[in-house]
Design a protein around this motif. Structure first.
Motif, PDB file in Angstrom:
ATOM      1  N   HIS A 301       0.815  -1.222   0.000  1.00  0.00           N
ATOM      2  CA  HIS A 301       0.000   0.000   0.000  1.00  0.00           C
ATOM      3  C   HIS A 301       0.847   1.269   0.000  1.00  0.00           C
ATOM      4  N   ASN A 303       1.847   3.243  -2.210  1.00  0.00           N
ATOM      5  CA  ASN A 303       1.414   4.339  -3.079  1.00  0.00           C
ATOM      6  C   ASN A 303       0.109   4.991  -2.620  1.00  0.00           C
ATOM      7  N   GLU A 304      -0.500   4.455  -1.560  1.00  0.00           N
ATOM      8  CA  GLU A 304      -1.737   5.027  -1.021  1.00  0.00           C
ATOM      9  C   GLU A 304      -1.368   6.158  -0.056  1.00  0.00           C
TER      10      GLU A 304
END
Length: 345
Positions: A301, A303-304
């Motif tokens: 995750h 890139n979140e």
């Protein structure tokens, strides 16, 4: 299949075979390395493969048996390592090999480019830089600018619980975790492959991604190991934390109706206390869940990221982060393996 330790030994032999950062400069090199580490018998056994030159009178020729140099080095490393049972002697051998590294061979860029800049000052040689700067600054230069082979050597030494430090302008081998016992992960691999093969494959991917210098895939695989091992103990459904709750030995955790409430801080609301100031903290559950969060946030995750004024602010995962996640994941597996000795479904 070879163990991770055996693969690490083979990859170290491959780096030595390249003769770029650990050079076999003459016929005396491996005589010196093996004799200095108390392995002169192994030199006698493999000497014909360790000498780059043969002599016919006063003439120097290439030694045709030197083509088998890689196999000889790999066999020497495996013999001394002895499946992790000969750690003290193996450390002495690797230390003797590290002693042969010329610091100038660690860099493939022009030395002037590394040493002539505003941030570091202006130096005419590496030795001048190391003399005028601290060991920490010297190590930073090596870690930031050294060639890929040196970085790969470090990664594989880490698998074997070894590391290279820098003191008094010299590379020094040292234990990686400063722990007294051996950290032999081959026992974990055997257990996983026999009992939980899918999780074993995820663990294998985590180690291989670390060795390859890929922190995000490494941490993503660690996350899969964590959720996978605890999923084995959940009831029907898809919540891996139910399995974590069942394995955890935290006091009163069996009374918690919804395990996610532990993370949210509301798990104690249905438990009656005489003293309302005393609450259960469920430390084991919280530790393992926080490791899952770390491997998620820096792995699958990553890139979140939060967005502020239209700009994303993602985390940046490093190999140091990956090693933290990998080692902690191994510790979780060790804990689970020991926990199962007293666990009754």
């Amino acid at each position: 299949m070879d163990t991770f330790n055996e693969i690490a030994l083979s990859r170290i032999a491959t780096i030595i075979d390249k003769k770029q950062i650990i050079r076999t400069r003459n016929n005396a090199t491996w005589d010196r390395i093996l004799s200095n580490s108390g392995q002169s018998d192994l030199y006698e056994t493999y000497s014909s493969f360790l000498k780059p030159y043969s002599y016919n009178g006063q003439y120097q020729n290439n030694n045709p048996r030197f083509d088998e140099f890689f196999s000889a080095i790999k066999n020497i490393l495996k013999t001394v390592y002895a499946n992790g049972e000969n750690t003290d002697k193996f450390i002495i051998l690797i230390s003797s090999i590290v002693d042969e590294i010329d610091l100038n061979d660690l860099f493939d860029r022009e030395i002037d480019d590394l040493l002539h800049n505003k941030s570091r000052g202006f130096y005419f040689s590496l030795s001048d830089f190391f003399k005028d700067n601290s060991d920490e600054e010297g190590l930073n230069l090596i870690m930031e600018s050294s060639v890929a082979d040196y970085q790969e050597l470090l990664h594989n030494l880490h698998i074997l619980n070894l590391d290279i430090s820098f003191t008094n302008s010299k590379l020094i081998l040292r234990p990686f975790t400063e722990q007294s016992g051996n950290r032999n992960t081959s026992l974990l691999v055997d257990w996983l492959n026999e009992t939980y093969p899918e999780i074993g494959r995820s663990y294998k991917e985590a180690v291989e991604n670390y060795i390859s210098g890929q922190p995000v895939p490494c941490l993503s695989s660690c996350r899969n190991v964590i959720t996978g091992i605890f999923s084995e103990f959940k009831d029907d459904g898809n919540k891996w934390v139910k399995g974590l709750q069942k394995l955890s030995t935290d006091t009163f955790i069996e009374k918690v109706i919804t395990p996610n409430n532990i993370v949210q801080g509301s798990a104690n609301k249905n438990i009656i206390f005489d003293d309302q100031t005393k609450q259960f903290n469920y430390p084991r559950f919280t530790l393992f869940y926080n490791l899952y969060s770390l491997t998620s946030d820096l792995g699958a995750h990553i890139n979140e990221a939060p967005k502020i004024d239209g700009v994303l602010f993602p985390e940046v995962a490093t190999l140091n982060d990956a090693l933290l996640g990998l080692r902690m994941t191994e510790d979780v597996l060790i804990w689970v393996k020991e926990r199962l000795k007293t666990y009754a479904k």
